[in-house]
Motif scaffolding. Structure first.
Motif, PDB file in Angstrom:
ATOM      1  N   ASN A 175      -3.634  22.858  11.194  1.00 28.37           N
ATOM      2  CA  ASN A 175      -3.270  21.713  12.026  1.00 28.37           C
ATOM      3  C   ASN A 175      -3.356  20.384  11.276  1.00 28.37           C
ATOM      4  O   ASN A 175      -3.188  19.320  11.871  1.00 28.37           O
ATOM      5  CB  ASN A 175      -4.164  21.650  13.272  1.00 28.37           C
ATOM      6  CG  ASN A 175      -3.946  22.839  14.187  1.00 28.37           C
ATOM      7  OD1 ASN A 175      -2.810  23.247  14.427  1.00 28.37           O
ATOM      8  ND2 ASN A 175      -5.032  23.406  14.697  1.00 28.37           N
ATOM      9  N   GLY A 176      -3.650  20.452   9.976  1.00 31.83           N
ATOM     10  CA  GLY A 176      -3.714  19.244   9.172  1.00 31.83           C
ATOM     11  C   GLY A 176      -5.060  18.545   9.191  1.00 31.83           C
ATOM     12  O   GLY A 176      -5.200  17.463   8.600  1.00 31.83           O
ATOM     13  N   LYS A 177      -6.058  19.128   9.845  1.00 32.43           N
ATOM     14  CA  LYS A 177      -7.388  18.513   9.877  1.00 32.43           C
ATOM     15  C   LYS A 177      -8.140  18.855   8.592  1.00 32.43           C
ATOM     16  O   LYS A 177      -8.131  20.000   8.134  1.00 32.43           O
ATOM     17  CB  LYS A 177      -8.183  18.992  11.088  1.00 32.43           C
ATOM     18  CG  LYS A 177      -9.595  18.413  11.158  1.00 32.43           C
ATOM     19  CD  LYS A 177     -10.413  19.032  12.283  1.00 32.43           C
ATOM     20  CE  LYS A 177      -9.968  18.542  13.636  1.00 32.43           C
ATOM     21  NZ  LYS A 177     -10.894  18.985  14.713  1.00 32.43           N
ATOM     22  N   ALA A 178      -8.819  17.850   8.025  1.00 33.72           N
ATOM     23  CA  ALA A 178      -9.561  18.048   6.782  1.00 33.72           C
ATOM     24  C   ALA A 178     -10.987  18.502   7.073  1.00 33.72           C
ATOM     25  O   ALA A 178     -11.613  18.039   8.037  1.00 33.72           O
ATOM     26  CB  ALA A 178      -9.582  16.762   5.964  1.00 33.72           C
ATOM     27  N   HIS A 179     -11.487  19.410   6.235  1.00 31.71           N
ATOM     28  CA  HIS A 179     -12.848  19.930   6.358  1.00 31.71           C
ATOM     29  C   HIS A 179     -13.522  19.858   4.988  1.00 31.71           C
ATOM     30  O   HIS A 179     -12.973  20.350   3.998  1.00 31.71           O
ATOM     31  CB  HIS A 179     -12.846  21.379   6.852  1.00 31.71           C
ATOM     32  CG  HIS A 179     -12.126  21.591   8.142  1.00 31.71           C
ATOM     33  ND1 HIS A 179     -12.775  21.697   9.355  1.00 31.71           N
ATOM     34  CD2 HIS A 179     -10.796  21.701   8.416  1.00 31.71           C
ATOM     35  CE1 HIS A 179     -11.884  21.872  10.309  1.00 31.71           C
ATOM     36  NE2 HIS A 179     -10.678  21.876   9.772  1.00 31.71           N
ATOM     37  N   VAL A 180     -14.707  19.273   4.939  1.00 27.78           N
ATOM     38  CA  VAL A 180     -15.464  19.180   3.690  1.00 27.78           C
ATOM     39  C   VAL A 180     -16.313  20.432   3.523  1.00 27.78           C
ATOM     40  O   VAL A 180     -16.990  20.862   4.470  1.00 27.78           O
ATOM     41  CB  VAL A 180     -16.362  17.930   3.680  1.00 27.78           C
ATOM     42  CG1 VAL A 180     -17.142  17.844   2.363  1.00 27.78           C
ATOM     43  CG2 VAL A 180     -15.520  16.673   3.873  1.00 27.78           C
ATOM     44  N   THR A 181     -16.286  20.997   2.340  1.00 26.06           N
ATOM     45  CA  THR A 181     -17.045  22.209   2.077  1.00 26.06           C
ATOM     46  C   THR A 181     -17.825  22.067   0.776  1.00 26.06           C
ATOM     47  O   THR A 181     -17.764  21.038   0.103  1.00 26.06           O
ATOM     48  CB  THR A 181     -16.106  23.432   1.994  1.00 26.06           C
ATOM     49  OG1 THR A 181     -16.887  24.626   1.897  1.00 26.06           O
ATOM     50  CG2 THR A 181     -15.171  23.321   0.814  1.00 26.06           C
ATOM     51  N   ASP A 182     -18.585  23.090   0.453  1.00 20.42           N
ATOM     52  CA  ASP A 182     -19.300  23.217  -0.826  1.00 20.42           C
ATOM     53  C   ASP A 182     -20.324  22.110  -1.048  1.00 20.42           C
ATOM     54  O   ASP A 182     -20.157  21.232  -1.896  1.00 20.42           O
ATOM     55  CB  ASP A 182     -18.320  23.257  -1.989  1.00 20.42           C
ATOM     56  CG  ASP A 182     -18.940  23.925  -3.225  1.00 20.42           C
ATOM     57  OD1 ASP A 182     -20.157  24.171  -3.201  1.00 20.42           O
ATOM     58  OD2 ASP A 182     -18.210  24.196  -4.187  1.00 20.42           O
TER      59      ASP A 182
END
Length: 403
Positions: A183-190
């Motif tokens: 859906n184009g939403k950004a998610h921060v990982t790591d």
């Protein structure tokens, strides 16, 4: 020392103990460089997680997509590389990452579900699987459009602000650690090398990714490290999205760090003058060399981006809609009548006749009869009507005239 011809733009986390040489953009200390993925498709981990496919590798280790047979859901499983485990000596850092991220509850941060260990001493971090692609992969296909750039950076800024409020600095913000879902939403990982200010864990903050490190991070100034270091790194990511290149490079890590500490980044609009001035200003403020000159909080940066972005229009797709020729007369009639409707409204609001469109001065060329308009203005009215008619047809409505 023999220098490599390729500029050093290393995108993996590096170990400070390595030498300065760069080999084809990778350093000899890449944790997974000489290792084979420890799990294969179909393997079952801890009698519970069935491996579906290999997702990738990075500084910390390997990541797999797996099916959780107990809870009937897909998950992402991270397993540290053997080299990383040998560096750690134990699993404390792995446990620390899970505990660090477990403190965070935000829609733009990938949540950690659990940390598990096996009888053979291996360890696994179980996270939510976000269906999508990391920003690094998307960048390889070309620069995204401005609305997508602004939304992505804004999402990450909100996520970082939440982490900073919990006294956690990510320390490795880069495109590979930002996932865009379907859906184009950004998610921060790591958050593998996150710097926990509450716990004063000062042995990992300098192990970030060189090209995205803040000046204070390159100098290992861990005692003074705070959320503004992540803001700087996010500014570098924004610069790369805007310009298609990083602001600083070098043939060795030492040269790269020297450039980060002393060189001036080329302003984005000198590379692409279509970049809006306000976005350039936001970018350069975020990556100011002096932390005091940056945004105080990632929230401030997100708010500035929000003011520029406005809303994200998502109109119905009318690109394949053909308007029957018999509706041309209707379009012209509606254009004239719509023009008159707006003229009445403008007069009621105190507008006056003007030679140009200038809403700030309340003048408008619509305040003359439709048949006296120049053709360019008539086309403007027709385009508005045509868009409405196409939208009606795309939604399944039919247009018929009563006899």
């Amino acid at each position: 020392m023999q220098m490599n011809d390729e500029l050093f733009r290393h995108t993996q986390t590096v170990d400070r103990s390595s030498d300065d040489s760069a080999i084809n953009g990778r350093t000899p200390t890449d944790p997974t460089q000489n290792e084979v993925a420890p799990q294969q498709e179909g393997d079952v981990i801890l009698d519970r997680f069935e491996v579906k496919r290999f997702l990738g590798s990075g500084a910390f280790g390997f990541v797999f997509l797996a099916y959780d047979m107990d809870l009937d859901r897909l998950v992402a499983i991270k397993k540290p590389s053997q080299r990383m485990l040998s560096q750690l000596g134990n699993i404390d850092q792995l446990i620390r990452e899970a505990r660090t991220v477990a403190q965070l509850d935000h829609e733009n941060i990938v949540p950690v579900y659990d940390t598990l260990s096996a009888p053979d001493g291996s360890c696994y971090i179980i996270s939510k699987f976000v269906r999508g692609q990391d920003l690094r992969s998307l960048l390889l296909r070309g620069r995204p459009g401005m609305p997508k750039i602004v939304k992505t950076i804004k999402d990450v800024a909100f996520a970082l602000h939440h982490a900073h409020l919990n006294a956690i600095v990510h320390c490795d913000i880069k495109p590979a650690n930002i996932i865009l879902d379907d859906n184009g939403k950004a998610h921060v990982t790591d958050f593998g090398i996150a710097f926990n200010l509450k716990a004063c864990l000062q042995d990992t903050a300098s192990d970030g990714t060189p090209a995205y490190m803040s000046p204070e991070q390159t100098q290992e100034q861990n005692k003074s490290l705070d959320g503004r270091s992540d803001i700087y790194s996010l500014g570098i990511v924004l610069y790369e999205l805007l310009c298609g290149q990083l602001p600083f490079s070098g043939e060795t890590r030492t040269e790269l760090f020297n450039n980060i500490l002393s060189a001036n980044a080329r302003p984005p609009r000198q590379i692409d003058d279509s970049i809006p001035r306000i976005i350039e200003t936001i970018c350069l403020k975020a990556m100011a060399r002096d932390p005091a000159q940056r945004y105080t909080t990632a929230l401030d940066m997100a708010r500035d981006l929000e003011q520029y972005a406005g809303y994200d229009p998502k109109p119905i797709d009318v690109s394949m809609v053909d308007v029957p020729p018999e509706l041309n007369k209707l379009i012209e009639e509606l254009s004239e009548n719509t023009h008159d409707i707006w003229a009445v409204q403008r007069y009621q609001d105190g507008w006056k006749l003007g030679d140009v469109r200038n809403d700030s001065h309340k003048t408008h060329p619509c305040l003359i009869a439709y048949d006296q308009l120049p053709e360019s203005e008539k086309q403007y009215d027709r385009a508005t009507v045509l868009g409405t008619i196409k939208g009606m047809l795309a939604l399944g409505y039919t247009i018929e005239k009563k006899n």
